[in-house]
Design a protein around this motif. Sequence first.
Motif, PDB file in Angstrom:
ATOM      1  N   GLY A   1      -2.674   2.092   4.526  1.00  0.00           N
ATOM      2  CA  GLY A   1      -3.799   2.184   5.450  1.00  0.00           C
ATOM      3  C   GLY A   1      -3.479   1.752   6.861  1.00  0.00           C
ATOM      4  O   GLY A   1      -4.354   1.742   7.724  1.00  0.00           O
ATOM      5  N   TYR A   2      -2.223   1.408   7.121  1.00  0.00           N
ATOM      6  CA  TYR A   2      -1.861   0.960   8.469  1.00  0.00           C
ATOM      7  C   TYR A   2      -2.190   2.036   9.509  1.00  0.00           C
ATOM      8  O   TYR A   2      -2.611   1.729  10.614  1.00  0.00           O
ATOM      9  CB  TYR A   2      -0.368   0.617   8.513  1.00  0.00           C
ATOM     10  CG  TYR A   2       0.043  -0.127   9.754  1.00  0.00           C
ATOM     11  CD1 TYR A   2       0.018  -1.519   9.795  1.00  0.00           C
ATOM     12  CD2 TYR A   2       0.437   0.557  10.900  1.00  0.00           C
ATOM     13  CE1 TYR A   2       0.365  -2.202  10.934  1.00  0.00           C
ATOM     14  CE2 TYR A   2       0.790  -0.128  12.048  1.00  0.00           C
ATOM     15  CZ  TYR A   2       0.756  -1.507  12.058  1.00  0.00           C
ATOM     16  OH  TYR A   2       1.109  -2.173  13.195  1.00  0.00           O
ATOM     17  N   HIS A   3      -1.993   3.305   9.147  1.00  0.00           N
ATOM     18  CA  HIS A   3      -2.265   4.415  10.068  1.00  0.00           C
ATOM     19  C   HIS A   3      -3.604   5.088   9.733  1.00  0.00           C
ATOM     20  O   HIS A   3      -3.758   6.295   9.940  1.00  0.00           O
ATOM     21  CB  HIS A   3      -1.139   5.450   9.987  1.00  0.00           C
ATOM     22  CG  HIS A   3       0.135   5.026  10.634  1.00  0.00           C
ATOM     23  ND1 HIS A   3       0.363   5.141  11.989  1.00  0.00           N
ATOM     24  CD2 HIS A   3       1.261   4.465  10.125  1.00  0.00           C
ATOM     25  CE1 HIS A   3       1.576   4.693  12.279  1.00  0.00           C
ATOM     26  NE2 HIS A   3       2.139   4.274  11.172  1.00  0.00           N
ATOM     27  N   GLN A   4      -4.530   4.306   9.192  1.00  0.00           N
ATOM     28  CA  GLN A   4      -5.801   4.860   8.728  1.00  0.00           C
ATOM     29  C   GLN A   4      -6.514   5.689   9.797  1.00  0.00           C
ATOM     30  O   GLN A   4      -7.076   6.739   9.505  1.00  0.00           O
ATOM     31  CB  GLN A   4      -6.702   3.705   8.293  1.00  0.00           C
ATOM     32  CG  GLN A   4      -7.892   4.120   7.459  1.00  0.00           C
ATOM     33  CD  GLN A   4      -8.556   2.909   6.825  1.00  0.00           C
ATOM     34  OE1 GLN A   4      -8.430   1.795   7.328  1.00  0.00           O
ATOM     35  NE2 GLN A   4      -9.244   3.119   5.736  1.00  0.00           N
TER      36      GLN A   4
ATOM     37  N   ASP B   1      -3.859  -8.433  -4.594  1.00  0.00           N
ATOM     38  CA  ASP B   1      -4.515  -8.168  -3.324  1.00  0.00           C
ATOM     39  C   ASP B   1      -3.546  -8.051  -2.164  1.00  0.00           C
ATOM     40  O   ASP B   1      -2.386  -8.336  -2.259  1.00  0.00           O
ATOM     41  CB  ASP B   1      -5.665  -9.182  -3.221  1.00  0.00           C
ATOM     42  CG  ASP B   1      -5.752 -10.074  -2.066  1.00  0.00           C
ATOM     43  OD1 ASP B   1      -5.307 -11.205  -2.183  1.00  0.00           O
ATOM     44  OD2 ASP B   1      -6.348  -9.597  -1.119  1.00  0.00           O
ATOM     45  N   ILE B   2      -4.041  -7.513  -1.131  1.00  0.00           N
ATOM     46  CA  ILE B   2      -3.199  -7.185   0.018  1.00  0.00           C
ATOM     47  C   ILE B   2      -3.175  -8.397   0.950  1.00  0.00           C
ATOM     48  O   ILE B   2      -4.189  -9.042   1.164  1.00  0.00           O
ATOM     49  CB  ILE B   2      -3.777  -5.947   0.740  1.00  0.00           C
ATOM     50  CG1 ILE B   2      -3.913  -4.781  -0.243  1.00  0.00           C
ATOM     51  CG2 ILE B   2      -2.909  -5.549   1.923  1.00  0.00           C
ATOM     52  CD1 ILE B   2      -2.625  -4.353  -0.911  1.00  0.00           C
ATOM     53  N   PRO B   3      -2.034  -8.734   1.470  1.00  0.00           N
ATOM     54  CA  PRO B   3      -1.944  -9.908   2.339  1.00  0.00           C
ATOM     55  C   PRO B   3      -2.592  -9.636   3.692  1.00  0.00           C
ATOM     56  O   PRO B   3      -2.986  -8.507   3.982  1.00  0.00           O
ATOM     57  CB  PRO B   3      -0.440 -10.090   2.501  1.00  0.00           C
ATOM     58  CG  PRO B   3       0.122  -8.728   2.357  1.00  0.00           C
ATOM     59  CD  PRO B   3      -0.754  -8.025   1.365  1.00  0.00           C
ATOM     60  N   PRO B   4      -2.689 -10.659   4.534  1.00  0.00           N
ATOM     61  CA  PRO B   4      -3.228 -10.444   5.870  1.00  0.00           C
ATOM     62  C   PRO B   4      -2.432  -9.345   6.576  1.00  0.00           C
ATOM     63  O   PRO B   4      -1.276  -9.109   6.241  1.00  0.00           O
ATOM     64  CB  PRO B   4      -3.008 -11.792   6.566  1.00  0.00           C
ATOM     65  CG  PRO B   4      -2.819 -12.771   5.477  1.00  0.00           C
ATOM     66  CD  PRO B   4      -2.256 -12.034   4.313  1.00  0.00           C
ATOM     67  N   VAL B   5      -3.053  -8.716   7.542  1.00  0.00           N
ATOM     68  CA  VAL B   5      -2.392  -7.625   8.257  1.00  0.00           C
ATOM     69  C   VAL B   5      -1.038  -8.107   8.763  1.00  0.00           C
ATOM     70  O   VAL B   5      -0.954  -9.126   9.440  1.00  0.00           O
ATOM     71  CB  VAL B   5      -3.258  -7.165   9.442  1.00  0.00           C
ATOM     72  CG1 VAL B   5      -2.523  -6.125  10.269  1.00  0.00           C
ATOM     73  CG2 VAL B   5      -4.574  -6.622   8.932  1.00  0.00           C
ATOM     74  N   PRO B   6       0.032  -7.411   8.376  1.00  0.00           N
ATOM     75  CA  PRO B   6       1.352  -7.869   8.786  1.00  0.00           C
ATOM     76  C   PRO B   6       1.550  -7.728  10.291  1.00  0.00           C
ATOM     77  O   PRO B   6       0.829  -6.999  10.957  1.00  0.00           O
ATOM     78  CB  PRO B   6       2.305  -6.952   8.015  1.00  0.00           C
ATOM     79  CG  PRO B   6       1.497  -5.808   7.568  1.00  0.00           C
ATOM     80  CD  PRO B   6       0.057  -6.211   7.558  1.00  0.00           C
TER      81      PRO B   6
END
Length: 431
Positions: free
Chosen positions: A164-167, A419-424
């Motif tokens: 989802g980084y390029h959502q 779960d997904i970590p904080p936004v890298p």
Amino acid sequence: MIRGFSILIFVFLFFSPTRVVSASSRPLPERVKIGLATARPSLVLNLPAGTVISTPEGPRWQVELQTGLTLTGRNDGHLVAGETDFGPGPLRFAGPGFLGWNGRVYRGEFVVVRRPEGLTLINELAFEDYLRGVVPAEVDPTWPMEALKAQAVAARTFALARLGYHQREGFDLCASVHCQAYLGAGAERATTDAAVLDTVGQVITFQGRLISAYFHAASGGHTEDVEAVWPTATPFTYLRGVPDPAEVSPYDEWRVELDWSTVQAAVAAKYPGLGRLVSLVILHRTATGRVSTLELVGEKGQVQINGQEVRTLFGLRSTLFSLEVVHAPVPLVRGEDLAHLPVHPSPAATAVAWSTLLAAEDREFLPIQLVVVGRGWGHGVGLSQWGAKGLAEQGYTYIDILKYYYQGTEVEDWRPSQDIPPVPAEKGEAS
Ligand SMILES: [Zn+2]
């Protein structure tokens, strides 16, 4: 070819969609959307016979014979190929075999979206199939299996954390080193396929959560603390610099020589307020020796830039470098000399010519070249690919390797609860 296309496809009337979206929880996301191209005026897709082309309303066409389809966006917003109007899209292409674009072939499906800036091409495919196209793009498939498996798990973890980084552009990850390199099915090799399959579903966690599994080609001898590279990054304890004892790479030492005119042009384009560049000064290094602050001194001012900005500005492999400005004697320019001065296309040649004309006391020394000597390739954070290869050759397992570069972590099967970590941190440059 385009004129013939309408003959090759027919309106598809009796097709029932076979894509089933499962609601059951699985250990990994079923599919991932990879952005192959954005903002293109047109796209040439190589479609095998039997490819089904769907609009949001459902399947509409089928390709009868393998064809190259040149899609463009018409002014009214429709996607067209020659005489064929495909409507506003998005268009989905599902082939019985690989789909082709730009000389490469891909598993899964293509989706073409019309956006204001142009056409976007997305490759939607099974998550683990995506990794089969990543691992051989990131490392040499002939490397030891434990190094390939370490890369597979790091790539899987990195992708999951970055989904989802390029959502906003309509996909999860891009196919370049901005996210991680992905070359599609044509890059797949038996060894890297085995590395993905043998570690299927395995990820790296820290205290039960997915990590931001950064990796790079070669550390140059010591990896780096994450916040030393990206000052705004969360200083994760698993992203500490460690010695890279087994790394032997082609990038143990590199050297770049840039004409001063090239240096001037690069600086002037990025920092136009500086005026003519006078010097470059390394102000700060990280604990491992990487350049963290460089000052550019111009006739009209100076600016301090960080290591990643230096890399981008001069196209350097890493920030682990020293630099030297080479000067050559040129004359002090006096009005009466101007008419007699030779002019050559390069500063160096001009300098030599001038120096033969005038006495030494009339010269000053001006920069003609920037020489940069460095080590390693990439940002230096997390796993070092060449270092992992060296450790694998010494008999370490992929779990040993991962737990060494990501200190305090575990390798385990992925569960949705992790779960997904904080936004890298923003990577934004070659790995
Ligand atoms: Zn990206």
